[in-house]
Design a protein around this motif. Structure first.
Motif: not given
Length: 172
Positions: A46-49, A57-60, A76-83, A88-90
């Protein structure tokens, strides 16, 4: 988390997430000596926002054996990218070699997969991960171990990727 928390400075903001409140309770008890840890439910499907997480809001982001269980890996990858903040590093720990035992042990509880790219099983090979990360806007980094025979034996790799800062064509 257990290996990482002892080496982080006290001024770190570390957010431990899980889709289950039960696992958050267990983590609170286990990591109570680290006052900088926050605990929050996060359903990456789901949308994290909409769940209270700030865009950028995250560096890592560290996700161990999580993303393969999402319904749609591209989403899922798009959501992580947005966060992530720009730069930032995944870091992902994921199976990149199919393991037949997985279907027997975890197959019955796995959510249905919605993306055709993965077919009947949730795992991608390392090169498929590289492509998926690139499609999401990431620059793939090191995948460890990178030795194919060793990877096949372990079945898992640590995958890294970076969110690049978009170049503004007006200032370039």
């Amino acid at each position: 988390t257990a290996a990482l928390l002892p080496v982080l400075p006290a001024n770190t903001r570390y957010v431990f997430t899980d889709v289950s409140a039960l696992f958050l309770q267990r983590a609170r008890a286990r990591f109570q000596q680290y006052g900088f840890v926050e605990y929050a439910v996060l359903d990456i499907d789901r949308d994290p926002t909409e769940q209270g997480f700030k865009s950028g809001g995250f560096d890592l982001i560290i996700a161990a054996n999580v993303f393969h269980a999402s319904r749609n890996l591209d989403d899922t990858l798009a959501r992580a990218y947005e966060l992530l903040d720009p730069g930032g590093i995944l870091l992902l720990v994921e199976m990149t070699a199919y393991q037949t035992w997985f279907d027997i042990v975890f197959g019955p509880v796995l959510s249905p997969l919605e993306d055709a790219r993965r077919g009947h099983q949730p795992f991608l090979a390392a090169e498929q991960w590289r492509g998926a990360l690139q499609r999401a806007g990431f620059v793939p980094g090191q995948f460890v171990p990178d030795d194919l025979p060793q990877t096949a034996v372990l079945g898992q790799q640590v995958l890294s990727a970076r969110k690049v800062t978009p170049v503004n064509s007006a200032t370039a």
